[in-house]
Write a protein that holds these residues in place. Sequence first.
Motif, mmCIF file in Angstrom:
data_model
loop_
_atom_site.group_PDB
_atom_site.id
_atom_site.type_symbol
_atom_site.label_atom_id
_atom_site.label_comp_id
_atom_site.label_asym_id
_atom_site.label_seq_id
_atom_site.Cartn_x
_atom_site.Cartn_y
_atom_site.Cartn_z
ATOM 1 N N GLN A 128 0.757 -1.197 -0.047
ATOM 2 C CA GLN A 128 0.091 0.063 -0.043
ATOM 3 C C GLN A 128 0.814 1.210 -0.037
ATOM 4 O O GLN A 128 0.082 2.414 -0.337
ATOM 5 N N ASP A 129 2.099 1.070 0.280
ATOM 6 C CA ASP A 129 2.835 2.449 0.381
ATOM 7 C C ASP A 129 3.476 2.446 -1.069
ATOM 8 O O ASP A 129 4.364 3.449 -1.042
ATOM 9 N N LEU A 130 3.494 1.784 -1.873
ATOM 10 C CA LEU A 130 4.281 1.803 -3.348
ATOM 11 C C LEU A 130 3.605 3.113 -3.964
ATOM 12 O O LEU A 130 2.577 3.350 -4.247
ATOM 13 N N PRO A 131 4.707 3.747 -4.799
ATOM 14 C CA PRO A 131 4.245 4.943 -5.609
ATOM 15 C C PRO A 131 3.293 4.285 -6.895
ATOM 16 O O PRO A 131 3.692 3.403 -7.400
ATOM 17 N N GLN A 132 2.504 5.220 -7.304
ATOM 18 C CA GLN A 132 1.957 5.096 -8.487
ATOM 19 C C GLN A 132 2.492 5.604 -9.641
ATOM 20 O O GLN A 132 2.353 5.310 -10.847
ATOM 21 N N GLN A 133 2.960 7.175 -9.385
ATOM 22 C CA GLN A 133 3.369 7.833 -10.479
ATOM 23 C C GLN A 133 4.957 8.209 -9.758
ATOM 24 O O GLN A 133 5.280 8.187 -8.877
ATOM 25 N N TRP A 134 5.906 8.834 -10.878
ATOM 26 C CA TRP A 134 7.272 8.847 -10.426
ATOM 27 C C TRP A 134 7.360 10.235 -9.330
ATOM 28 O O TRP A 134 8.192 10.169 -8.580
ATOM 29 N N PRO A 135 6.434 11.100 -9.282
ATOM 30 C CA PRO A 135 6.290 12.420 -8.310
ATOM 31 C C PRO A 135 6.344 12.020 -7.083
ATOM 32 O O PRO A 135 6.459 12.159 -6.125
ATOM 33 N N ASP A 136 5.560 10.630 -6.770
ATOM 34 C CA ASP A 136 5.145 10.077 -5.516
ATOM 35 C C ASP A 136 6.533 9.526 -4.792
ATOM 36 O O ASP A 136 6.504 9.486 -3.518
ATOM 37 N N LEU A 137 7.744 9.481 -5.460
ATOM 38 C CA LEU A 137 8.880 9.287 -4.848
ATOM 39 C C LEU A 137 9.448 10.372 -4.122
ATOM 40 O O LEU A 137 10.415 10.026 -3.540
ATOM 41 N N LEU A 138 8.787 11.441 -4.398
ATOM 42 C CA LEU A 138 9.437 12.804 -3.595
ATOM 43 C C LEU A 138 8.813 12.930 -2.095
ATOM 44 O O LEU A 138 9.232 13.795 -1.435
ATOM 45 N N ASN A 139 7.854 11.988 -1.981
ATOM 46 C CA ASN A 139 7.381 12.023 -0.591
ATOM 47 C C ASN A 139 8.694 11.785 0.461
ATOM 48 O O ASN A 139 9.442 10.811 0.373
ATOM 49 N N PRO A 140 8.681 12.400 1.730
ATOM 50 C CA PRO A 140 9.770 12.314 2.511
ATOM 51 C C PRO A 140 9.915 10.768 3.217
ATOM 52 O O PRO A 140 11.122 10.572 3.725
ATOM 53 N N LYS A 141 8.661 9.921 3.139
ATOM 54 C CA LYS A 141 8.727 9.016 3.803
ATOM 55 C C LYS A 141 9.867 7.928 3.023
ATOM 56 O O LYS A 141 10.360 6.888 3.216
ATOM 57 N N TRP A 142 10.462 8.214 1.512
ATOM 58 C CA TRP A 142 11.567 7.449 0.945
ATOM 59 C C TRP A 142 12.845 7.820 1.241
ATOM 60 O O TRP A 142 13.817 7.491 0.755
ATOM 61 N N ARG A 143 13.106 8.884 2.058
ATOM 62 C CA ARG A 143 14.441 9.580 2.433
ATOM 63 C C ARG A 143 15.181 8.140 3.045
ATOM 64 O O ARG A 143 14.886 7.427 3.841
ATOM 65 N N GLY A 144 16.386 8.107 2.246
ATOM 66 C CA GLY A 144 17.585 7.106 2.485
ATOM 67 C C GLY A 144 17.104 5.606 2.413
ATOM 68 O O GLY A 144 17.651 4.853 2.622
ATOM 69 N N LYS A 145 16.097 5.702 1.558
ATOM 70 C CA LYS A 145 15.483 4.265 1.115
ATOM 71 C C LYS A 145 15.687 3.620 -0.124
ATOM 72 O O LYS A 145 15.400 2.688 -0.503
ATOM 73 N N ILE A 146 16.263 4.793 -1.101
ATOM 74 C CA ILE A 146 16.168 4.391 -2.534
ATOM 75 C C ILE A 146 17.470 4.197 -3.183
ATOM 76 O O ILE A 146 18.168 5.191 -2.888
ATOM 77 N N ALA A 147 17.960 3.119 -3.636
ATOM 78 C CA ALA A 147 19.152 3.137 -4.313
ATOM 79 C C ALA A 147 19.166 3.540 -6.000
ATOM 80 O O ALA A 147 17.969 3.447 -6.352
ATOM 81 N N VAL A 148 20.430 4.007 -6.285
ATOM 82 C CA VAL A 148 20.427 4.385 -7.706
ATOM 83 C C VAL A 148 21.811 3.765 -8.308
ATOM 84 O O VAL A 148 22.773 3.713 -7.700
ATOM 85 N N ASN A 149 21.324 3.080 -9.515
ATOM 86 C CA ASN A 149 22.534 2.424 -10.128
ATOM 87 C C ASN A 149 23.204 3.103 -10.962
ATOM 88 O O ASN A 149 22.492 3.675 -12.367
ATOM 89 N N ALA A 150 24.512 3.252 -11.047
ATOM 90 C CA ALA A 150 25.188 4.042 -11.781
ATOM 91 C C ALA A 150 25.210 3.942 -13.216
ATOM 92 O O ALA A 150 25.453 4.512 -14.042
ATOM 93 N N ASN A 151 24.953 2.488 -13.315
ATOM 94 C CA ASN A 151 25.198 2.107 -14.757
ATOM 95 C C ASN A 151 23.970 1.837 -15.666
ATOM 96 O O ASN A 151 23.793 1.391 -16.670
ATOM 97 N N ARG A 152 22.821 2.943 -15.176
ATOM 98 C CA ARG A 152 21.743 3.011 -16.196
ATOM 99 C C ARG A 152 21.409 4.341 -16.216
ATOM 100 O O ARG A 152 20.124 4.721 -15.655
ATOM 101 N N PRO A 153 22.213 5.469 -17.043
ATOM 102 C CA PRO A 153 21.858 6.652 -17.190
ATOM 103 C C PRO A 153 20.786 6.727 -17.883
ATOM 104 O O PRO A 153 20.331 8.057 -18.092
ATOM 105 N N GLU A 154 20.348 5.642 -18.565
ATOM 106 C CA GLU A 154 19.199 5.827 -19.567
ATOM 107 C C GLU A 154 17.844 6.176 -18.881
ATOM 108 O O GLU A 154 16.829 6.923 -19.359
ATOM 109 N N TRP A 155 17.826 5.670 -17.503
ATOM 110 C CA TRP A 155 16.365 6.048 -16.867
ATOM 111 C C TRP A 155 16.386 7.739 -16.514
ATOM 112 O O TRP A 155 15.327 8.276 -16.787
ATOM 113 N N TYR A 156 17.805 8.383 -16.235
ATOM 114 C CA TYR A 156 17.656 9.655 -16.194
ATOM 115 C C TYR A 156 17.463 10.389 -17.396
ATOM 116 O O TYR A 156 16.544 11.371 -17.267
#
Length: 338
Positions: A153-181
């Motif tokens: 129930q806490d999962l995001p539905q849209q990309w802006p949902d990840l800006l919720n402060p509840k995600w602070r310090g919980k999300i990893a970013v893979n350097a090998n996939r700049p295509e996402w950016y």
Amino acid sequence: MNKPIIQVRYWLLLAALLLPQNLWPAQAVDLNAARKEGKLTIYASISLDDINILARAFEKKYPWIQVTTYRAGKINLGQRMVTEARARRHTFDVLLSSAFTTLEMKAQNLLVQYRSPESASLPAELRDPQGYWAAGQINTMSLSYNTKLINKQDLPQQWPDLLNPKWRGKIAVNANRPEWYIGLLQLRGDEQGRKYMKSLAELKTIPIESASLADSLLSAGEYPAYVNSSPATTEREKKKGAPVEWVNITPLPTYPILVSVSSHANYPHAARLMADFLLSQEGQQVFAGIPRIPAKAGIETKPANLTKGVKLFYIDVNKMAGKSDDLEEEFRKTFGLR
């Protein structure tokens, strides 16, 4: 020869030269010439196991052609081809790699225009109007998460949902996939996209330097979520018993793995035959069985939910031309990646 006939031929030739590139006729492979060559070398940035599966399937169809494979990450692969070219030692005949590598090789004049007859059925976003490349497969990107650490129930539905402060310090970013950016910049527009990425980075994202490590650490529960994951890889990890799942955020940025032919191919006819095979219905079925997501529509992925009910946003590859390195550097700087 009389003057009217010469004039007609002149205008026909001029019309052919002015014909839009995407309307140029496809080229046919000389099978007898390919048989005489009997060899080819394919360079790829996908996994060695996967490229070998594709190579063996090709050899089964054309047992009179021996395929040599070489695999490296996209950066090392590009450096190898440029180094070989400078030494006038051209080894690869076919390239199967990301837009980053392919666009650089095109800029270095190391690719030839080859419009495979098999590319005509691909969506326009997945074939080069100039005929230098066509997509063999696609990769989607989404948020994957550890099911033991995040409630559904806490999962995001849209990309802006990840800006919720509840995600602070919980999300990893893979350097090998700049295509996402790049994909989200194209999706949201440069200004809004960069604003979004800066805000996300301010939530103390966790930098990870490789895709395989990012997936392993997520499965082990080292962090709750991984923002630019491959749903196909997540499905593989699930099959092994890992407590992971991915989110069908709308839309999913999607980038192609491109098939192209060397402008200095040692075995040019065999190379074109391999390109045709990778883009054909038969070759696309091999991609699906690996499993990878085939570029051609109408071929069911394994599992089907990788594309069924999923809205895709195709990255415009040609918009990356000339600035892909700068965009990758920008991505790394934004998220504190080495």
